[in-house]
Design a protein around this motif. Structure first.
Motif, PDB file in Angstrom:
ATOM      1  N   LEU A   1      15.970  -2.627  20.810  1.00  0.00           N
ATOM      2  CA  LEU A   1      16.438  -1.295  20.420  1.00  0.00           C
ATOM      3  C   LEU A   1      17.804  -1.343  19.736  1.00  0.00           C
ATOM      4  O   LEU A   1      18.100  -0.522  18.861  1.00  0.00           O
ATOM      5  N   GLU A   2      18.615  -2.340  20.079  1.00  0.00           N
ATOM      6  CA  GLU A   2      19.948  -2.453  19.483  1.00  0.00           C
ATOM      7  C   GLU A   2      19.904  -2.653  17.969  1.00  0.00           C
ATOM      8  O   GLU A   2      20.875  -2.392  17.261  1.00  0.00           O
ATOM      9  N   LYS A   3      18.757  -3.074  17.444  1.00  0.00           N
ATOM     10  CA  LYS A   3      18.618  -3.290  15.994  1.00  0.00           C
ATOM     11  C   LYS A   3      18.796  -1.997  15.199  1.00  0.00           C
ATOM     12  O   LYS A   3      19.185  -2.031  14.040  1.00  0.00           O
ATOM     13  N   VAL A   4      18.518  -0.852  15.838  1.00  0.00           N
ATOM     14  CA  VAL A   4      18.697   0.441  15.170  1.00  0.00           C
ATOM     15  C   VAL A   4      20.137   0.591  14.699  1.00  0.00           C
ATOM     16  O   VAL A   4      20.405   1.095  13.603  1.00  0.00           O
ATOM     17  N   PHE A   5      21.070   0.115  15.515  1.00  0.00           N
ATOM     18  CA  PHE A   5      22.487   0.341  15.237  1.00  0.00           C
ATOM     19  C   PHE A   5      23.039  -0.585  14.160  1.00  0.00           C
ATOM     20  O   PHE A   5      24.203  -0.485  13.801  1.00  0.00           O
ATOM     21  N   GLU A   6      22.207  -1.442  13.625  1.00  0.00           N
ATOM     22  CA  GLU A   6      22.617  -2.268  12.490  1.00  0.00           C
ATOM     23  C   GLU A   6      22.567  -1.476  11.175  1.00  0.00           C
ATOM     24  O   GLU A   6      23.052  -1.939  10.159  1.00  0.00           O
ATOM     25  N   TYR A   7      21.944  -0.311  11.213  1.00  0.00           N
ATOM     26  CA  TYR A   7      21.826   0.546  10.028  1.00  0.00           C
ATOM     27  C   TYR A   7      22.539   1.869  10.285  1.00  0.00           C
ATOM     28  O   TYR A   7      22.133   2.621  11.169  1.00  0.00           O
ATOM     29  N   LYS A   8      23.564   2.159   9.492  1.00  0.00           N
ATOM     30  CA  LYS A   8      24.226   3.453   9.691  1.00  0.00           C
ATOM     31  C   LYS A   8      23.334   4.599   9.228  1.00  0.00           C
ATOM     32  O   LYS A   8      23.554   5.747   9.580  1.00  0.00           O
ATOM     33  N   SER A   9      22.301   4.285   8.465  1.00  0.00           N
ATOM     34  CA  SER A   9      21.369   5.310   7.991  1.00  0.00           C
ATOM     35  C   SER A   9      20.270   5.620   9.002  1.00  0.00           C
ATOM     36  O   SER A   9      19.429   6.478   8.761  1.00  0.00           O
ATOM     37  N   ALA A  10      20.267   4.927  10.154  1.00  0.00           N
ATOM     38  CA  ALA A  10      19.229   5.133  11.171  1.00  0.00           C
ATOM     39  C   ALA A  10      19.801   5.928  12.343  1.00  0.00           C
ATOM     40  O   ALA A  10      20.917   5.674  12.798  1.00  0.00           O
ATOM     41  N   ASN A  11      19.027   6.884  12.814  1.00  0.00           N
ATOM     42  CA  ASN A  11      19.436   7.769  13.906  1.00  0.00           C
ATOM     43  C   ASN A  11      18.402   7.696  15.024  1.00  0.00           C
ATOM     44  O   ASN A  11      17.225   7.988  14.807  1.00  0.00           O
ATOM     45  N   LEU A  12      18.852   7.329  16.206  1.00  0.00           N
ATOM     46  CA  LEU A  12      17.964   7.093  17.344  1.00  0.00           C
ATOM     47  C   LEU A  12      17.880   8.311  18.249  1.00  0.00           C
ATOM     48  O   LEU A  12      18.905   8.926  18.572  1.00  0.00           O
ATOM     49  N   HIS A  13      16.667   8.627  18.672  1.00  0.00           N
ATOM     50  CA  HIS A  13      16.415   9.688  19.649  1.00  0.00           C
ATOM     51  C   HIS A  13      15.468   9.140  20.713  1.00  0.00           C
ATOM     52  O   HIS A  13      14.312   8.828  20.409  1.00  0.00           O
ATOM     53  N   ILE A  14      15.947   9.021  21.933  1.00  0.00           N
ATOM     54  CA  ILE A  14      15.118   8.606  23.077  1.00  0.00           C
ATOM     55  C   ILE A  14      14.901   9.867  23.909  1.00  0.00           C
ATOM     56  O   ILE A  14      15.855  10.580  24.224  1.00  0.00           O
ATOM     57  N   TYR A  15      13.669  10.130  24.296  1.00  0.00           N
ATOM     58  CA  TYR A  15      13.335  11.398  24.942  1.00  0.00           C
ATOM     59  C   TYR A  15      13.578  11.429  26.444  1.00  0.00           C
ATOM     60  O   TYR A  15      13.401  12.467  27.072  1.00  0.00           O
ATOM     61  N   GLY A  16      13.945  10.297  27.042  1.00  0.00           N
ATOM     62  CA  GLY A  16      14.270  10.288  28.465  1.00  0.00           C
ATOM     63  C   GLY A  16      13.070  10.192  29.389  1.00  0.00           C
ATOM     64  O   GLY A  16      13.204  10.377  30.598  1.00  0.00           O
ATOM     65  N   LYS A  17      11.915   9.905  28.849  1.00  0.00           N
ATOM     66  CA  LYS A  17      10.730   9.721  29.688  1.00  0.00           C
ATOM     67  C   LYS A  17      10.869   8.388  30.419  1.00  0.00           C
ATOM     68  O   LYS A  17      11.196   7.376  29.812  1.00  0.00           O
ATOM     69  N   LYS A  18      10.628   8.397  31.694  1.00  0.00           N
ATOM     70  CA  LYS A  18      10.843   7.196  32.518  1.00  0.00           C
ATOM     71  C   LYS A  18       9.701   6.187  32.411  1.00  0.00           C
ATOM     72  O   LYS A  18       9.923   4.991  32.535  1.00  0.00           O
ATOM     73  N   GLU A  19       8.482   6.680  32.203  1.00  0.00           N
ATOM     74  CA  GLU A  19       7.321   5.792  32.193  1.00  0.00           C
ATOM     75  C   GLU A  19       6.609   5.815  30.845  1.00  0.00           C
ATOM     76  O   GLU A  19       6.466   6.864  30.235  1.00  0.00           O
ATOM     77  N   THR A  20       6.164   4.639  30.443  1.00  0.00           N
ATOM     78  CA  THR A  20       5.417   4.512  29.203  1.00  0.00           C
ATOM     79  C   THR A  20       3.948   4.261  29.499  1.00  0.00           C
ATOM     80  O   THR A  20       3.576   3.895  30.615  1.00  0.00           O
TER      81      THR A  20
END
Length: 161
Positions: free
Chosen positions: A107-126
């Motif tokens: 997931l940390e790879k998202v932060f290598e791009y300033k043009s990428a914006n991450l949204h995690i919904y907080g769901k505990k189980e997949t």
């Protein structure tokens, strides 16, 4: 967004969404999810609320779908929804055969791009194909946004611990 479709198809999709909204006597925001199948437009879902297909608008548009919803139910002037460049929304969904407490691989790879914006919904189980979040990538050129989205899709995995 914007969709890479012919103007004729875009115009028809807008007219269809308006016709559906009017036939339902809709007040407020109505999400009309459509698929282009060959030369036909198929309506997949109608939702009288902000919808996950429009989450890209949080970063891409001057007035997001959430702001538009509030403006409409409060009888305020609607905001501007056009945007410059390209916005691609990449859904983060559970991998096949993954059930239980969620773990986001790379997931940390998202932060290598300033043009990428991450949204995690907080769901505990997949579970397989469960939408757990999304990434919005905004670039001036489609090809650049697409390449970033493709890279992130291939490297980020939603798994169970």
């Amino acid at each position: 967004s914007p969709a890479r479709i012919e103007n004729k198809v875009n115009k028809y999709a807008k007219e269809l969404a308006i016709k559906l909204s009017e036939s339902l006597d809709c007040v407020g925001l109505l999400a009309v999810e459509m698929f282009l199948y060959g030369d036909k437009i198929l309506v997949n879902e109608i939702a009288p609320r902000p919808h996950n297909s429009g989450h890209f608008s949080i970063e891409a548009c001057d007035s997001s779908q959430f702001q538009q919803h509030l403006r409409s139910i409060l009888n305020l002037k609607l905001g501007e929804t056009n945007h410059d460049g390209t916005a691609i929304m990449l859904n983060l969904v559970g991998e096949e055969n993954q059930y239980g407490n969620v773990f986001y691989e790379n997931l940390e790879k998202v932060f290598e791009y300033k043009s990428a914006n991450l949204h995690i919904y907080g769901k505990k189980e997949t579970r397989p194909n469960r939408k757990m979040g999304h990434i919005t990538i905004i670039c001036n050129k489609f090809e650049e946004a697409y390449d970033k989205a493709k890279f992130l899709k291939n490297i980020i995995k939603v798994k169970s611990k």
